[in-house]
Design a protein around this motif. Structure first.
Motif, mmCIF file in Angstrom:
data_model
loop_
_atom_site.group_PDB
_atom_site.id
_atom_site.type_symbol
_atom_site.label_atom_id
_atom_site.label_comp_id
_atom_site.label_asym_id
_atom_site.label_seq_id
_atom_site.Cartn_x
_atom_site.Cartn_y
_atom_site.Cartn_z
ATOM 1 N N THR A 178 2.088 -6.550 0.488
ATOM 2 C CA THR A 178 1.010 -5.565 0.353
ATOM 3 C C THR A 178 0.393 -5.237 1.702
ATOM 4 O O THR A 178 0.133 -4.067 2.019
ATOM 5 C CB THR A 178 -0.070 -6.098 -0.600
ATOM 6 O OG1 THR A 178 0.511 -6.339 -1.883
ATOM 7 C CG2 THR A 178 -1.204 -5.109 -0.750
ATOM 8 N N ASN A 227 2.851 -3.097 3.808
ATOM 9 C CA ASN A 227 2.907 -1.716 3.311
ATOM 10 C C ASN A 227 1.627 -0.958 3.645
ATOM 11 O O ASN A 227 1.674 0.218 4.039
ATOM 12 C CB ASN A 227 3.155 -1.711 1.805
ATOM 13 C CG ASN A 227 4.554 -2.183 1.448
ATOM 14 O OD1 ASN A 227 5.492 -2.038 2.235
ATOM 15 N ND2 ASN A 227 4.711 -2.757 0.272
ATOM 16 N N ASN A 285 1.412 2.176 6.160
ATOM 17 C CA ASN A 285 0.879 3.414 5.586
ATOM 18 C C ASN A 285 -0.163 4.029 6.519
ATOM 19 O O ASN A 285 -0.230 5.248 6.676
ATOM 20 C CB ASN A 285 0.264 3.128 4.216
ATOM 21 C CG ASN A 285 -0.035 4.405 3.448
ATOM 22 O OD1 ASN A 285 0.484 5.479 3.755
ATOM 23 N ND2 ASN A 285 -0.895 4.308 2.456
ATOM 24 N N TYR A 339 8.535 5.871 6.790
ATOM 25 C CA TYR A 339 7.731 4.964 5.958
ATOM 26 C C TYR A 339 8.532 4.476 4.761
ATOM 27 O O TYR A 339 8.480 3.292 4.415
ATOM 28 C CB TYR A 339 6.453 5.649 5.497
ATOM 29 C CG TYR A 339 5.633 4.790 4.565
ATOM 30 C CD1 TYR A 339 4.871 3.739 5.049
ATOM 31 C CD2 TYR A 339 5.642 5.021 3.191
ATOM 32 C CE1 TYR A 339 4.135 2.930 4.205
ATOM 33 C CE2 TYR A 339 4.914 4.220 2.335
ATOM 34 C CZ TYR A 339 4.152 3.183 2.842
ATOM 35 O OH TYR A 339 3.431 2.381 1.996
ATOM 36 N N PHE A 372 9.302 0.715 3.773
ATOM 37 C CA PHE A 372 8.862 0.222 2.457
ATOM 38 C C PHE A 372 10.024 -0.424 1.710
ATOM 39 O O PHE A 372 9.880 -1.509 1.126
ATOM 40 C CB PHE A 372 8.273 1.372 1.647
ATOM 41 C CG PHE A 372 7.678 0.949 0.336
ATOM 42 C CD1 PHE A 372 6.348 0.588 0.247
ATOM 43 C CD2 PHE A 372 8.452 0.909 -0.824
ATOM 44 C CE1 PHE A 372 5.793 0.187 -0.965
ATOM 45 C CE2 PHE A 372 7.912 0.504 -2.032
ATOM 46 C CZ PHE A 372 6.579 0.145 -2.100
ATOM 47 N N THR A 383 10.849 -3.779 3.300
ATOM 48 C CA THR A 383 9.876 -4.800 2.909
ATOM 49 C C THR A 383 10.110 -5.267 1.480
ATOM 50 O O THR A 383 10.009 -6.459 1.173
ATOM 51 C CB THR A 383 8.447 -4.242 3.063
ATOM 52 O OG1 THR A 383 8.248 -3.795 4.402
ATOM 53 C CG2 THR A 383 7.414 -5.305 2.734
ATOM 54 N N GLU A 384 10.452 -4.329 0.595
ATOM 55 C CA GLU A 384 10.703 -4.686 -0.801
ATOM 56 C C GLU A 384 11.930 -5.578 -0.927
ATOM 57 O O GLU A 384 11.946 -6.532 -1.713
ATOM 58 C CB GLU A 384 10.884 -3.411 -1.628
ATOM 59 C CG GLU A 384 11.121 -3.641 -3.114
ATOM 60 C CD GLU A 384 9.936 -4.270 -3.829
ATOM 61 O OE1 GLU A 384 10.109 -4.646 -5.002
ATOM 62 O OE2 GLU A 384 8.851 -4.376 -3.210
#
Length: 454
Positions: A159, A162, A166, A436, A440, A443-444
């Motif tokens: 979190t 991200n 962002n 981005y 993302f 990271t996931e």
């Protein structure tokens, strides 16, 4: 008369230029240093702050501490129980007696006191191996608590990462808007100049000013959005609100992730490991309940002390003083025979729960594998989109440069210039979004594989 009017207009234009020049000089002197004075927060620092102060992680650690305390006392189940009891009673009675021969006795103020004490030991020697099961269960619960913490840490770190990128994305978007503002400002300048020399039309000037004002409004909205996202990041890091800092300008992407290594690492995903640990705990619960089918053998021992003192007795055969003390010991066996089949019912429920936890585990593995495959496909797609947009942005910039130079020479219309400008803005938006999205998805993938933290 016409020449005088043109001179007045040129003078007004020069005056406006001086005002704009002084304004930007003021911004550079007083505002720019404040922005440069902001501390740059790296993503590593943001993650470190979250790991130290995030409320969800702290609460998860507190829950796990309970299991850790139970585990530290796991061997206490093998120890005996020792209790001490002490009682003191003072009596003041009146008594009347009528004997068989008709004799009557009556006395008041019969005072006595009694002291009783006991030191009792109870040591369970055999309880169907329940003691060993409880010890092992405490260890499993401790490991489950550690997995809960790791799962919360991994989710929190994802979190924070991200949220951080962002903000970087929106910061790049702000820079794109400011680039459009500089183009619109140049358009306004050219339109004003053409109008002043008599080769331009006022609608071009008005349209350029409208576009410039629209970009200024978008700039204000983008700045407000960045501040809102920073407050969300502050909450995730559990730092004071309105903490002033800036973020990095770039988004770094690992493009070397393979599906095989992610699938292998996903076996250690905290969610999967927690589901597997629940199976172990459920099996121990079955053994714990089965222990109630076996006898319980205990060693019992007690040291007793009792003393009674009577100041006055109504019966000559009664004792004025009585004291008893001594040690006793022995064994007790409790054999279960019938308890309404309650134990067998609990065993069936516990076995059913083992099957249920196995289904949960397989379901969690299936969900994780599907999530990994989807995330990896998205990751590959975003890498291709990023490469395409990085190529496309160069084409859009070159196209705008050509159209702008042509517009300056009067060989292109304002509409053509605006179309080229919009193409550049769209290309920048897609490039920023692709960067981005690629980060993302990376990271996931790391979150699902459990490799986001070491």
């Amino acid at each position: 008369m016409l020449n005088r009017k043109k001179k007045v207009q040129v003078s007004e234009v020069c005056k406006q230029k001086r005002i704009i020049h002084y304004f930007f000089l003021f911004v550079f002197i007083f505002i720019a240093p404040a922005s440069y004075a902001q501390r740059i927060l790296t993503v590593e620092e943001a993650v470190a702050n979250a790991l130290q102060k995030n409320y969800d992680i702290i609460l998860s650690r507190n829950d796990s501490t309970i299991a850790a305390i139970d585990y530290s006392y796991r061997n206490a189940v093998f120890l005996p129980r020792l209790n001490a009891n002490v009682a003191a009673v003072w009596n003041n009675n009146s008594q009347k007696q009528t004997l068989a021969d008709g004799t009557k006795r009556e006395s008041n103020g019969l005072r006595s006191n009694n002291i009783n004490s006991q030191l009792a030991l109870n040591w369970t020697l055999f309880d169907g191996l329940k003691m060993f099961v409880l010890r092992d269960k405490a260890e499993q619960l401790l490991q489950f608590g550690e997995l809960e913490i790791k799962n919360e840490v991994v989710n929190t770190v994802a979190t924070v990462i991200n949220n951080y990128y962002n903000i970087v994305r929106q910061k790049q978007q702000l820079r794109s808007i400011e680039e459009q503002m500089s183009i619109d400002s140049e358009r306004v300048r050219l339109a004003q100049y053409r109008l002043d020399v008599g080769v331009g039309i006022k609608p071009d000037l008005l349209q350029s000013k409208i576009d410039l004002n629209a970009q200024k409004a978008a700039q204000l909205q983008q700045q407000a959005l960045i501040e809102q996202l920073k407050e969300q990041l502050n909450q995730a890091m559990a730092v004071p609100q309105f903490t002033v800092y800036d973020v990095m300008d770039t988004i770094t992407i690992n493009t070397q992730i393979s599906l095989g290594e992610v699938m292998n690492a996903a076996e250690k995903n905290p969610s999967i490991m927690m589901a597997k640990k629940n199976i172990d705990i459920a099996n121990l619960t079955v053994k714990q309940i089965k222990a109630d089918l076996y006898p319980t053998i205990s060693f019992n021992s007690a040291y007793n002390f009792s003393r009674t003192t009577n100041q006055v007795v109504i019966n000559n055969f009664s004792t004025l003083f009585n004291q008893v003390q001594g040690l006793n010991y022995g064994f007790t066996a409790t054999i279960p025979i019938l308890n309404n089949f309650n134990t067998r019912r609990l065993i069936k429920q516990a076995k059913w729960n083992v099957g249920y936890q196995n289904i949960v585990y397989e379901n969690q593995r299936s969900i994780t594998d599907l999530s990994v495959i989807n995330a990896f496909q998205n990751y590959e797609q975003q890498k291709k989109a990023l490469a395409l947009e990085e190529e496309n942005i160069l084409l859009a910039r070159e196209n705008l440069d050509i159209v702008f130079e042509t517009y300056k020479l009067g060989a292109a219309t304002l509409l053509q210039l605006k179309l080229a400008q919009n193409s550049l803005a769209d290309a920048e938006n897609r490039l920023i979004e692709a960067r981005y999205n690629a980060k993302f998805s990376e990271t996931e993938l790391m979150r699902l594989s459990g490799t986001l933290i070491k």
